[in-house]
Scaffold this motif. Structure first.
Motif, PDB file in Angstrom:
ATOM      1  N   ALA A   1       0.831  -1.206   0.000  1.00 35.41           N
ATOM      2  CA  ALA A   1       0.000   0.000   0.000  1.00 35.41           C
ATOM      3  C   ALA A   1       0.869   1.259   0.000  1.00 35.41           C
ATOM      4  CB  ALA A   1      -0.937   0.003   1.200  1.00 35.41           C
ATOM      5  N   ALA A   2       1.954   1.242   0.779  1.00 36.26           N
ATOM      6  CA  ALA A   2       2.860   2.394   0.802  1.00 36.26           C
ATOM      7  C   ALA A   2       3.502   2.603  -0.568  1.00 36.26           C
ATOM      8  CB  ALA A   2       3.927   2.198   1.867  1.00 36.26           C
ATOM      9  N   HIS A   3       3.855   1.513  -1.236  1.00 38.63           N
ATOM     10  CA  HIS A   3       4.428   1.615  -2.584  1.00 38.63           C
ATOM     11  C   HIS A   3       3.422   2.233  -3.549  1.00 38.63           C
ATOM     12  CE1 HIS A   3       6.556   0.671  -6.238  1.00 38.63           C
ATOM     13  NE2 HIS A   3       5.479   0.030  -6.675  1.00 38.63           N
ATOM     14  N   GLU A   4       2.161   1.825  -3.477  1.00 39.71           N
ATOM     15  CA  GLU A   4       1.123   2.385  -4.348  1.00 39.71           C
ATOM     16  C   GLU A   4       0.907   3.866  -4.054  1.00 39.71           C
ATOM     17  OE1 GLU A   4      -0.543   1.124  -6.933  1.00 39.71           O
ATOM     18  OE2 GLU A   4       0.455  -0.811  -6.775  1.00 39.71           O
ATOM     19  N   ARG A   5       0.964   4.252  -2.776  1.00 40.89           N
ATOM     20  CA  ARG A   5       0.796   5.666  -2.423  1.00 40.89           C
ATOM     21  C   ARG A   5       1.968   6.505  -2.926  1.00 40.89           C
ATOM     22  NH1 ARG A   5      -3.693   6.456   0.248  1.00 40.89           N
ATOM     23  NH2 ARG A   5      -4.453   4.897   1.704  1.00 40.89           N
ATOM     24  N   ARG A   6       3.190   5.970  -2.809  1.00 37.35           N
ATOM     25  CA  ARG A   6       4.356   6.688  -3.350  1.00 37.35           C
ATOM     26  C   ARG A   6       4.227   6.861  -4.862  1.00 37.35           C
ATOM     27  NH1 ARG A   6       7.206   3.460   0.353  1.00 37.35           N
ATOM     28  NH2 ARG A   6       7.674   1.966  -1.292  1.00 37.35           N
TER      29      ARG A   6
ATOM     30  N   MET B   1      -4.933   8.238  -9.379  1.00 36.55           N
ATOM     31  CA  MET B   1      -6.101   7.897  -8.567  1.00 36.55           C
ATOM     32  C   MET B   1      -6.299   6.385  -8.501  1.00 36.55           C
ATOM     33  SD  MET B   1      -7.242  10.487  -7.100  1.00 36.55           S
ATOM     34  CE  MET B   1      -8.663   9.705  -6.390  1.00 36.55           C
ATOM     35  N   VAL B   2      -5.988   5.689  -9.578  1.00 38.00           N
ATOM     36  CA  VAL B   2      -6.066   4.226  -9.555  1.00 38.00           C
ATOM     37  C   VAL B   2      -5.067   3.675  -8.544  1.00 38.00           C
ATOM     38  CG1 VAL B   2      -5.605   2.146 -10.918  1.00 38.00           C
ATOM     39  CG2 VAL B   2      -6.995   3.980 -11.874  1.00 38.00           C
ATOM     40  N   SER B   3      -3.863   4.257  -8.483  1.00 40.08           N
ATOM     41  CA  SER B   3      -2.875   3.814  -7.494  1.00 40.08           C
ATOM     42  C   SER B   3      -3.357   4.077  -6.073  1.00 40.08           C
ATOM     43  CB  SER B   3      -1.532   4.513  -7.724  1.00 40.08           C
ATOM     44  OG  SER B   3      -0.911   4.014  -8.866  1.00 40.08           O
ATOM     45  N   ARG B   4      -3.975   5.221  -5.843  1.00 46.40           N
ATOM     46  CA  ARG B   4      -4.510   5.509  -4.506  1.00 46.40           C
ATOM     47  C   ARG B   4      -5.636   4.552  -4.152  1.00 46.40           C
ATOM     48  NH1 ARG B   4      -2.872   9.410  -1.368  1.00 46.40           N
ATOM     49  NH2 ARG B   4      -4.860   9.480  -0.309  1.00 46.40           N
ATOM     50  N   TYR B   5      -6.481   4.236  -5.132  1.00 48.73           N
ATOM     51  CA  TYR B   5      -7.575   3.292  -4.914  1.00 48.73           C
ATOM     52  C   TYR B   5      -7.016   1.913  -4.591  1.00 48.73           C
ATOM     53  CZ  TYR B   5     -11.689   0.444  -5.937  1.00 48.73           C
ATOM     54  OH  TYR B   5     -12.713  -0.460  -5.867  1.00 48.73           O
TER      55      TYR B   5
ATOM     56  N   PRO C   1     -16.034  -0.955  -4.387  1.00 46.19           N
ATOM     57  CA  PRO C   1     -16.461  -0.100  -3.270  1.00 46.19           C
ATOM     58  C   PRO C   1     -16.027   1.352  -3.462  1.00 46.19           C
ATOM     59  CG  PRO C   1     -14.521  -1.341  -2.658  1.00 46.19           C
ATOM     60  CD  PRO C   1     -14.890  -1.787  -4.035  1.00 46.19           C
ATOM     61  N   LEU C   2     -16.436   1.957  -4.570  1.00 46.03           N
ATOM     62  CA  LEU C   2     -15.990   3.311  -4.895  1.00 46.03           C
ATOM     63  C   LEU C   2     -16.534   4.349  -3.931  1.00 46.03           C
ATOM     64  CD1 LEU C   2     -16.212   3.234  -8.784  1.00 46.03           C
ATOM     65  CD2 LEU C   2     -14.191   3.050  -7.341  1.00 46.03           C
ATOM     66  N   ARG C   3     -17.769   4.176  -3.470  1.00 45.72           N
ATOM     67  CA  ARG C   3     -18.344   5.137  -2.535  1.00 45.72           C
ATOM     68  C   ARG C   3     -17.567   5.157  -1.221  1.00 45.72           C
ATOM     69  NH1 ARG C   3     -24.526   4.560  -3.009  1.00 45.72           N
ATOM     70  NH2 ARG C   3     -24.449   5.894  -4.815  1.00 45.72           N
ATOM     71  N   ALA C   4     -17.197   3.988  -0.732  1.00 46.25           N
ATOM     72  CA  ALA C   4     -16.418   3.907   0.507  1.00 46.25           C
ATOM     73  C   ALA C   4     -15.028   4.511   0.307  1.00 46.25           C
ATOM     74  CB  ALA C   4     -16.309   2.456   0.963  1.00 46.25           C
ATOM     75  N   PHE C   5     -14.439   4.304  -0.876  1.00 49.21           N
ATOM     76  CA  PHE C   5     -13.127   4.880  -1.171  1.00 49.21           C
ATOM     77  C   PHE C   5     -13.190   6.401  -1.192  1.00 49.21           C
ATOM     78  CE2 PHE C   5     -10.507   6.619  -4.681  1.00 49.21           C
ATOM     79  CZ  PHE C   5      -9.275   6.554  -4.058  1.00 49.21           C
ATOM     80  N   VAL C   6     -14.189   6.955  -1.870  1.00 51.61           N
ATOM     81  CA  VAL C   6     -14.312   8.412  -1.940  1.00 51.61           C
ATOM     82  C   VAL C   6     -14.559   8.989  -0.552  1.00 51.61           C
ATOM     83  CG1 VAL C   6     -15.749  10.289  -2.849  1.00 51.61           C
ATOM     84  CG2 VAL C   6     -15.036   8.438  -4.355  1.00 51.61           C
ATOM     85  N   ALA C   7     -15.385   8.324   0.256  1.00 56.40           N
ATOM     86  CA  ALA C   7     -15.633   8.795   1.618  1.00 56.40           C
ATOM     87  C   ALA C   7     -14.349   8.767   2.443  1.00 56.40           C
ATOM     88  CB  ALA C   7     -16.706   7.932   2.279  1.00 56.40           C
ATOM     89  N   ALA C   8     -13.555   7.719   2.291  1.00 57.17           N
ATOM     90  CA  ALA C   8     -12.283   7.630   3.021  1.00 57.17           C
ATOM     91  C   ALA C   8     -11.300   8.706   2.559  1.00 57.17           C
ATOM     92  CB  ALA C   8     -11.676   6.248   2.851  1.00 57.17           C
ATOM     93  N   GLU C   9     -11.258   8.971   1.252  1.00 54.72           N
ATOM     94  CA  GLU C   9     -10.359   9.994   0.725  1.00 54.72           C
ATOM     95  C   GLU C   9     -10.770  11.384   1.206  1.00 54.72           C
ATOM     96  OE1 GLU C   9      -7.463   9.913  -1.444  1.00 54.72           O
ATOM     97  OE2 GLU C   9      -7.543   7.905  -0.585  1.00 54.72           O
ATOM     98  N   LEU C  10     -12.074  11.677   1.156  1.00 54.32           N
ATOM     99  CA  LEU C  10     -12.545  12.981   1.632  1.00 54.32           C
ATOM    100  C   LEU C  10     -12.364  13.115   3.139  1.00 54.32           C
ATOM    101  CD1 LEU C  10     -15.762  13.473  -0.519  1.00 54.32           C
ATOM    102  CD2 LEU C  10     -13.545  14.607  -0.774  1.00 54.32           C
ATOM    103  N   GLY C  11     -12.583  12.017   3.869  1.00 56.99           N
ATOM    104  CA  GLY C  11     -12.353  12.044   5.311  1.00 56.99           C
ATOM    105  C   GLY C  11     -10.899  12.308   5.644  1.00 56.99           C
ATOM    106  N   GLY C  12      -9.992  11.716   4.880  1.00 54.91           N
ATOM    107  CA  GLY C  12      -8.561  11.944   5.093  1.00 54.91           C
ATOM    108  C   GLY C  12      -8.143  13.351   4.676  1.00 54.91           C
ATOM    109  N   LEU C  13      -8.841  13.903   3.692  1.00 54.23           N
ATOM    110  CA  LEU C  13      -8.514  15.241   3.216  1.00 54.23           C
ATOM    111  C   LEU C  13      -8.910  16.318   4.214  1.00 54.23           C
ATOM    112  CD1 LEU C  13      -7.461  16.846   0.749  1.00 54.23           C
ATOM    113  CD2 LEU C  13      -9.816  16.904  -0.068  1.00 54.23           C
ATOM    114  N   PHE C  14     -10.077  16.138   4.855  1.00 52.25           N
ATOM    115  CA  PHE C  14     -10.596  17.163   5.761  1.00 52.25           C
ATOM    116  C   PHE C  14     -10.342  16.860   7.247  1.00 52.25           C
ATOM    117  CE2 PHE C  14     -13.440  17.632   2.020  1.00 52.25           C
ATOM    118  CZ  PHE C  14     -12.933  18.865   1.623  1.00 52.25           C
ATOM    119  N   ARG C  15      -9.745  15.716   7.546  1.00 52.82           N
ATOM    120  CA  ARG C  15      -9.478  15.363   8.939  1.00 52.82           C
ATOM    121  C   ARG C  15      -8.254  16.143   9.441  1.00 52.82           C
ATOM    122  NH1 ARG C  15      -7.817   9.833   8.885  1.00 52.82           N
ATOM    123  NH2 ARG C  15      -9.827   9.525   7.907  1.00 52.82           N
ATOM    124  N   ARG C  16      -8.355  16.618  10.672  1.00 52.45           N
ATOM    125  CA  ARG C  16      -7.223  17.326  11.283  1.00 52.45           C
ATOM    126  C   ARG C  16      -6.188  16.337  11.773  1.00 52.45           C
ATOM    127  NH1 ARG C  16      -9.256  22.468  14.663  1.00 52.45           N
ATOM    128  NH2 ARG C  16     -10.706  23.222  13.111  1.00 52.45           N
TER     129      ARG C  16
END
Length: 168
Positions: free
Chosen positions: A83-88, A132-136, A152-167
């Motif tokens: 997962a870390a490799h895909e994020r990089r 975005m495919v790599s992040r998914y 599970p695209l809806r769950a992925f988008v929710a997780a991405e938005l949650g990570g974007l706006f989370r402090r």
């Protein structure tokens, strides 16, 4: 139609045919090879969304999606490392898209060409989609949701938005 095919046959060499075959595999949805016989392809079963059946008449093996997840998993590989490799890779692709966009904008201003800017924009869209495919894929690895009947695209988008706006 034959006129276009005739023209393309002259222009498309062996190196282009390999690329066209690879593109057909990626975009055409060529299915995974059967782990049992290694000859057939795994196709969806119309009666059940969570089953895949080998199209080879001699084999005919049936796999559930959970079983496929275990079959195609790399033994001894740490999921967090993958997962870390895909994020990089995603970050690298986003940075490449930004650099290409800035350089193309500068070149378009210098050359006074809108087509250069439009072409670079299209290229940047493709690179960002790949990122975005790599992040998914990284999210799927972390959550253990690789093989599911529906993406599970809806769950992925929710997780991405949650990570974007989370402090943090």
């Amino acid at each position: 139609m034959s006129f276009a095919r005739e023209r393309l046959a002259r222009r498309v060499g062996p190196e282009h045919r390999t690329f066209a075959g690879m593109t057909g595999t990626v975009l055409g949805g060529t299915h995974a090879t059967c782990p049992d016989c290694r000859r057939g392809r795994l196709l969806g079963d119309p009666q059940s969304l969570d089953l895949r059946r080998c199209d080879d008449p001699k084999c005919g093996a049936t796999y559930s999606l959970a079983e496929l997840g275990r079959t195609f998993a790399l033994e001894g590989t740490d999921v967090r490392e993958l997962a870390a490799h895909e994020r990089r890779q995603a970050v690298l692709l986003f940075v490449a898209a930004e650099i290409i966009g800035v350089l193309a904008a500068a070149w378009a201003i210098y050359a006074r060409s809108w087509f250069t800017l439009v072409g670079a924009l299209l290229l940047c869209i493709v690179i960002c989609a790949t990122a975005m495919v790599s992040r998914y894929r990284a999210w799927q690895l972390e959550q253990g949701r690789m093989f599911e009947a529906r993406a599970p695209l809806r769950a992925f988008v929710a997780a991405e938005l949650g990570g974007l706006f989370r402090r943090r």
